[in-house]
Motif scaffolding. Sequence first.
Motif, PDB file in Angstrom:
ATOM      1  N   MET A   1      -6.495   8.885   8.978  1.00 55.51           N
ATOM      2  CA  MET A   1      -6.268   8.998   7.542  1.00 55.51           C
ATOM      3  C   MET A   1      -6.060  10.463   7.175  1.00 55.51           C
ATOM      4  O   MET A   1      -6.723  11.350   7.709  1.00 55.51           O
ATOM      5  N   ILE A   2      -5.124  10.727   6.278  1.00 52.92           N
ATOM      6  CA  ILE A   2      -4.845  12.101   5.879  1.00 52.92           C
ATOM      7  C   ILE A   2      -4.517  12.139   4.391  1.00 52.92           C
ATOM      8  O   ILE A   2      -3.830  11.253   3.865  1.00 52.92           O
ATOM      9  N   GLU A   3      -5.033  13.137   3.705  1.00 56.49           N
ATOM     10  CA  GLU A   3      -4.766  13.331   2.287  1.00 56.49           C
ATOM     11  C   GLU A   3      -3.628  14.335   2.154  1.00 56.49           C
ATOM     12  O   GLU A   3      -3.691  15.439   2.714  1.00 56.49           O
ATOM     13  N   THR A 171      -3.495  15.816  15.772  1.00 54.12           N
ATOM     14  CA  THR A 171      -2.229  15.593  15.065  1.00 54.12           C
ATOM     15  C   THR A 171      -1.819  14.138  15.186  1.00 54.12           C
ATOM     16  O   THR A 171      -1.662  13.620  16.289  1.00 54.12           O
ATOM     17  N   GLN A 172      -1.652  13.473  14.062  1.00 56.24           N
ATOM     18  CA  GLN A 172      -1.186  12.092  14.086  1.00 56.24           C
ATOM     19  C   GLN A 172       0.341  12.065  14.008  1.00 56.24           C
ATOM     20  O   GLN A 172       0.956  12.938  13.395  1.00 56.24           O
ATOM     21  N   VAL A 207       1.825   7.438   6.452  1.00 57.10           N
ATOM     22  CA  VAL A 207       1.243   8.677   6.959  1.00 57.10           C
ATOM     23  C   VAL A 207      -0.198   8.811   6.494  1.00 57.10           C
ATOM     24  O   VAL A 207      -1.094   9.140   7.284  1.00 57.10           O
ATOM     25  N   GLU A 208      -0.432   8.538   5.225  1.00 53.37           N
ATOM     26  CA  GLU A 208      -1.790   8.648   4.674  1.00 53.37           C
ATOM     27  C   GLU A 208      -2.757   7.698   5.378  1.00 53.37           C
ATOM     28  O   GLU A 208      -3.925   8.027   5.561  1.00 53.37           O
TER      29      GLU A 208
END
Length: 251
Positions: A1-3, A171-172, A207-208
């Motif tokens: 998960m990424i903001e 890194t995703q 992506v999120e």
Amino acid sequence: MIELTGRAALVTGGNRGIGRAFVEELLARGAARVYAGARDPGDVDTALVEAGAVPVRLDVTDLGQVAAAAAVCADVSVLINNAGHFANRRLVLTDEPDAARAEMEVNFFGTLNMIRAFAPVLAANGGGAIANVLSVAGMVPTPFMGGYSTSKAAALWLGTIARAELEPQGTQVTSLIVGSVDTRMAAHVDGRKEDPRDVARAGLRAVERGESVADTDWMAVDARARMARDPGRYERQLAKLLHASTLRTGR
């Protein structure tokens, strides 16, 4: 998960089509800075610049420009590899044998160039995320897009390999499977076309969520479902589209 809020992002081919939509959507989501990569920075619309986009000279096939972009955009933690090339020529029975090479240079090697150059940048900024804008033609062999289809298939496997290699640095990597979108590249395509902004929204949601592979629209989902249900029949249908296109356009 990424903001995504508060992050710096770079979008290749950010001056038009899906790339422009990603720039607009990232700005709308509160990205701290959005770099719009373009072979000619002057092609980045004034409205985008006024909204906060930062034009960057970037031809993804030029290693010097890629390295320069990595140095200038050292705060990037989100990389959107969107730049693409579609030659609209036959792959085997062609009068332009270099067309497929040009597609591979942009769609595969260009994406690889960017990932190699920005992997250290992303690592320095906490890992971040890479999204590769691909095509349903990379998931389903598409005869009427021969060179494009094979180059996007190569980029799909590149995403899987990059995900494995870059996992230790946090890194995703997300592969976005895109169908028919209302852009200049798809001007030759008949039928339903998606709004680029909707594709960008779906892509950024993937992506999120940290998805590995994500369909961005109805056509991508439908094409993959048809292929899964009856591969032989779907292959024959695509071949018929190739020959119908040849009769209509003469190539």
